[in-house]
Design a protein around this motif. Structure first.
Motif, PDB file in Angstrom:
ATOM      1  N   ILE A  94      -0.457  23.978 -11.323  1.00 58.80           N
ATOM      2  CA  ILE A  94       0.285  23.704 -10.228  1.00 58.80           C
ATOM      3  C   ILE A  94      -0.300  22.998  -9.003  1.00 58.80           C
ATOM      4  O   ILE A  94      -0.291  21.657  -7.977  1.00 58.80           O
ATOM      5  N   ALA A  95      -0.605  24.440  -8.549  1.00 62.05           N
ATOM      6  CA  ALA A  95      -1.350  24.159  -6.808  1.00 62.05           C
ATOM      7  C   ALA A  95      -2.453  23.452  -6.952  1.00 62.05           C
ATOM      8  O   ALA A  95      -3.382  22.771  -6.433  1.00 62.05           O
ATOM      9  N   ALA A  96      -4.057  23.697  -8.142  1.00 58.46           N
ATOM     10  CA  ALA A  96      -4.330  22.915  -8.474  1.00 58.46           C
ATOM     11  C   ALA A  96      -4.226  20.989  -8.198  1.00 58.46           C
ATOM     12  O   ALA A  96      -5.266  20.530  -7.408  1.00 58.46           O
ATOM     13  N   ASP A  97      -3.108  20.667  -8.836  1.00 62.89           N
ATOM     14  CA  ASP A  97      -3.196  19.516  -8.881  1.00 62.89           C
ATOM     15  C   ASP A  97      -2.778  18.807  -7.250  1.00 62.89           C
ATOM     16  O   ASP A  97      -2.558  18.573  -6.652  1.00 62.89           O
ATOM     17  N   GLN A  98      -1.856  19.825  -6.448  1.00 67.23           N
ATOM     18  CA  GLN A  98      -2.159  19.708  -5.434  1.00 67.23           C
ATOM     19  C   GLN A  98      -2.809  19.010  -4.828  1.00 67.23           C
ATOM     20  O   GLN A  98      -3.423  17.905  -3.407  1.00 67.23           O
ATOM     21  N   VAL A  99      -4.132  19.970  -4.677  1.00 69.08           N
ATOM     22  CA  VAL A  99      -5.583  19.559  -4.424  1.00 69.08           C
ATOM     23  C   VAL A  99      -6.053  18.039  -4.255  1.00 69.08           C
ATOM     24  O   VAL A  99      -6.585  17.285  -4.063  1.00 69.08           O
ATOM     25  N   LYS A 100      -5.727  17.453  -6.025  1.00 67.38           N
ATOM     26  CA  LYS A 100      -6.237  16.682  -6.482  1.00 67.38           C
ATOM     27  C   LYS A 100      -5.478  15.594  -5.644  1.00 67.38           C
ATOM     28  O   LYS A 100      -5.501  14.377  -5.479  1.00 67.38           O
ATOM     29  N   GLN A 101      -4.261  15.566  -5.727  1.00 75.27           N
ATOM     30  CA  GLN A 101      -3.355  14.480  -5.121  1.00 75.27           C
ATOM     31  C   GLN A 101      -3.399  14.450  -3.795  1.00 75.27           C
ATOM     32  O   GLN A 101      -3.652  13.095  -3.176  1.00 75.27           O
ATOM     33  N   ALA A 102      -3.941  15.069  -3.124  1.00 75.40           N
ATOM     34  CA  ALA A 102      -3.967  15.098  -1.374  1.00 75.40           C
ATOM     35  C   ALA A 102      -5.544  14.214  -1.450  1.00 75.40           C
ATOM     36  O   ALA A 102      -5.560  13.106  -0.622  1.00 75.40           O
ATOM     37  N   TRP A 103      -6.863  14.485  -2.376  1.00 80.95           N
ATOM     38  CA  TRP A 103      -7.704  13.766  -2.314  1.00 80.95           C
ATOM     39  C   TRP A 103      -7.307  12.097  -2.949  1.00 80.95           C
ATOM     40  O   TRP A 103      -7.877  11.486  -2.282  1.00 80.95           O
ATOM     41  N   SER A 104      -6.347  11.785  -4.297  1.00 85.42           N
ATOM     42  CA  SER A 104      -5.748  11.013  -3.972  1.00 85.42           C
ATOM     43  C   SER A 104      -5.124  10.193  -2.983  1.00 85.42           C
ATOM     44  O   SER A 104      -5.279   8.311  -2.800  1.00 85.42           O
ATOM     45  N   ILE A 105      -4.382  10.540  -2.484  1.00 87.93           N
ATOM     46  CA  ILE A 105      -4.225   9.390  -1.225  1.00 87.93           C
ATOM     47  C   ILE A 105      -4.503   9.612   0.182  1.00 87.93           C
ATOM     48  O   ILE A 105      -4.625   8.048   0.162  1.00 87.93           O
ATOM     49  N   VAL A 106      -5.922  10.045  -0.170  1.00 93.18           N
ATOM     50  CA  VAL A 106      -6.615  10.017   1.085  1.00 93.18           C
ATOM     51  C   VAL A 106      -7.302   9.022   0.383  1.00 93.18           C
ATOM     52  O   VAL A 106      -8.059   8.070   1.505  1.00 93.18           O
ATOM     53  N   LEU A 107      -7.979   8.688  -0.018  1.00 92.23           N
ATOM     54  CA  LEU A 107      -8.408   7.866  -1.368  1.00 92.23           C
ATOM     55  C   LEU A 107      -7.986   6.808  -0.913  1.00 92.23           C
ATOM     56  O   LEU A 107      -8.420   5.577  -0.669  1.00 92.23           O
ATOM     57  N   VAL A 108      -6.538   6.304  -1.374  1.00 94.99           N
ATOM     58  CA  VAL A 108      -5.817   5.700  -1.417  1.00 94.99           C
ATOM     59  C   VAL A 108      -5.715   4.710  -0.469  1.00 94.99           C
ATOM     60  O   VAL A 108      -5.699   3.407   0.455  1.00 94.99           O
ATOM     61  N   LEU A 109      -5.515   5.682   0.733  1.00 97.21           N
ATOM     62  CA  LEU A 109      -5.443   4.917   2.125  1.00 97.21           C
ATOM     63  C   LEU A 109      -6.624   4.550   2.782  1.00 97.21           C
ATOM     64  O   LEU A 109      -6.217   3.285   3.605  1.00 97.21           O
ATOM     65  N   GLY A 110      -7.903   5.398   2.935  1.00 99.38           N
ATOM     66  CA  GLY A 110      -8.848   5.344   3.267  1.00 99.38           C
ATOM     67  C   GLY A 110      -9.694   3.463   2.568  1.00 99.38           C
ATOM     68  O   GLY A 110     -10.027   2.832   2.880  1.00 99.38           O
ATOM     69  N   VAL A 111      -8.824   3.203   1.497  1.00 96.98           N
ATOM     70  CA  VAL A 111      -9.360   1.487   0.753  1.00 96.98           C
ATOM     71  C   VAL A 111      -8.144   0.465   1.265  1.00 96.98           C
ATOM     72  O   VAL A 111      -9.212  -0.330   2.147  1.00 96.98           O
ATOM     73  N   GLY A 112      -6.948   1.132   1.849  1.00 95.53           N
ATOM     74  CA  GLY A 112      -6.233  -0.165   2.165  1.00 95.53           C
ATOM     75  C   GLY A 112      -6.749   0.303   3.248  1.00 95.53           C
ATOM     76  O   GLY A 112      -6.812  -1.002   4.375  1.00 95.53           O
ATOM     77  N   MET A 113      -7.181   0.667   3.883  1.00 97.19           N
ATOM     78  CA  MET A 113      -7.049   1.323   5.708  1.00 97.19           C
ATOM     79  C   MET A 113      -9.005  -0.047   6.596  1.00 97.19           C
ATOM     80  O   MET A 113      -8.476  -1.404   6.946  1.00 97.19           O
ATOM     81  N   LEU A 134       0.796  -1.102  -0.178  1.00 95.08           N
ATOM     82  CA  LEU A 134       0.368  -0.058  -0.358  1.00 95.08           C
ATOM     83  C   LEU A 134       0.973   1.088  -0.175  1.00 95.08           C
ATOM     84  O   LEU A 134       0.449   2.091  -0.406  1.00 95.08           O
ATOM     85  N   PRO A 135       1.723   1.719   0.705  1.00 92.48           N
ATOM     86  CA  PRO A 135       2.267   2.408   0.454  1.00 92.48           C
ATOM     87  C   PRO A 135       3.266   2.932  -0.605  1.00 92.48           C
ATOM     88  O   PRO A 135       3.225   3.908  -1.256  1.00 92.48           O
ATOM     89  N   GLY A 136       3.735   1.830  -1.404  1.00 92.52           N
ATOM     90  CA  GLY A 136       4.210   1.834  -2.949  1.00 92.52           C
ATOM     91  C   GLY A 136       3.365   2.034  -3.380  1.00 92.52           C
ATOM     92  O   GLY A 136       3.341   3.014  -4.747  1.00 92.52           O
ATOM     93  N   MET A 137       1.820   1.797  -3.244  1.00 91.11           N
ATOM     94  CA  MET A 137       0.551   1.894  -4.016  1.00 91.11           C
ATOM     95  C   MET A 137       0.033   3.691  -4.200  1.00 91.11           C
ATOM     96  O   MET A 137      -0.005   4.445  -5.078  1.00 91.11           O
ATOM     97  N   VAL A 138       0.260   4.058  -2.859  1.00 92.31           N
ATOM     98  CA  VAL A 138       0.038   5.130  -3.152  1.00 92.31           C
ATOM     99  C   VAL A 138       1.309   6.165  -3.502  1.00 92.31           C
ATOM    100  O   VAL A 138       0.993   7.624  -4.204  1.00 92.31           O
TER     101      VAL A 138
END
Length: 271
Positions: free
Chosen positions: A120-139, A74-78
């Motif tokens: 690029i700043a807008a991408d950081q918002v989307k990055q944060a969403w995708s990171i939370v999503l992957v970690l949430g699914v993993g948990m 999972l850490p690698g998947m993120v």
């Protein structure tokens, strides 16, 4: 008879005003999601599908247990998901270029770097969403932290810093490519091999011949090790997590130093 004087527009934009313009353009990109929610499907469906597939299809064969493999993978998947999300920076930028949005922005008194910084700043918002999503699914599937919330937050910050730097690679590709489809082709021809020839999915020591030597210096492997150390804190990483974290930051700085000037130069040539 007096004539009204037209105020002269300053040819230069100050850094504070440029920052405000960048945030405005970033909000323009983010707010599009409200009008087109399906735009978030690319950030949501693919990572969920990858986590499920690799855990339940390959987990038992690779690690002997789906839960053990989920902990390792999972850490690698993120990290992998973070890299592919940055491609959308290049695709969105290329769309703006091909549709003439940048030509309209050039007619306005905005900083030349504001459109790039806003994207690029807008991408950081989307990055944060995708990171939370992957970690949430993993948990939900059984992944558990081995360290603390501080370690998890450290991993998220490290991922966002690396994403900020790597976004400039996507920006360069987006500026050089003729259409958005070619930006996507770059992801399959460059990012997929770079990601799979790493320790994201399997340990380097299980690979044959010369391959582990390349895997160990691959920045994707180094970032994955840093995230594993910050999230898991297993004996393998205890006391050594500082090394991959520092190396990841060095890689991020090097990528930023090389690709940011190249991207600005390429954009000037194109527009």
């Amino acid at each position: 008879m007096t004539t009204a004087t037209i105020p002269e527009v300053s040819p230069r934009v100050g850094p504070v005003e440029g920052l405000r313009q960048s945030l405005t353009l970033a909000w323009r990109t983010v707010v599009q999601v409200r009008h087109n929610p399906w735009e978030m499907s690319d950030f949501s469906i693919q990572p969920i599908m990858f986590v499920l597939l690799f855990t339940y299809v390959f987990g038992g064969a690779i690690a002997g247990s789906t839960s053990d493999y989920l902990t390792f993978m999972l850490p690698g998947m993120v990290v992998m998901n973070m890299l592919f999300v940055t491609l959308y920076v290049g695709q969105g930028l290329n769309t703006d270029l091909t549709k003439g949005v940048f030509d309209r922005l050039r007619s306005l008194p905005v900083a030349r770097w504001a459109p790039l910084a806003g994207r690029i700043a807008a991408d950081q918002v989307k990055q944060a969403w995708s990171i939370v999503l992957v970690l949430g699914v993993g948990m939900l599937l059984g992944f558990r932290l081995g360290t603390s919330v501080a370690g998890l937050l450290g991993a998220v910050v490290l991922l966002l810093v690396f994403a900020l730097a790597f976004s400039w690679v996507a920006v360069l590709v987006g500026v050089v490519a003729k259409d958005p489809e070619r930006v996507q082709i770059f992801g399959f021809t460059a990012l997929f091999p770079l990601t799979f020839v790493s320790n994201v999915f399997v340990p380097a020591e299980t690979m044959p011949g010369w391959l582990p030597a390349f895997v160990n210096v691959n920045p994707i492997s180094i970032l994955a090790d840093a995230c594993r150390g910050l999230m898991l804190g297993e004996p393998t990483y205890t006391g050594a997590v500082a090394a991959p974290v520092i190396q990841s930051l060095v890689w991020a700085g090097a990528i930023l130093a090389v690709f940011a000037p190249l991207s600005v130069w390429a954009l000037k040539r194109r527009v």
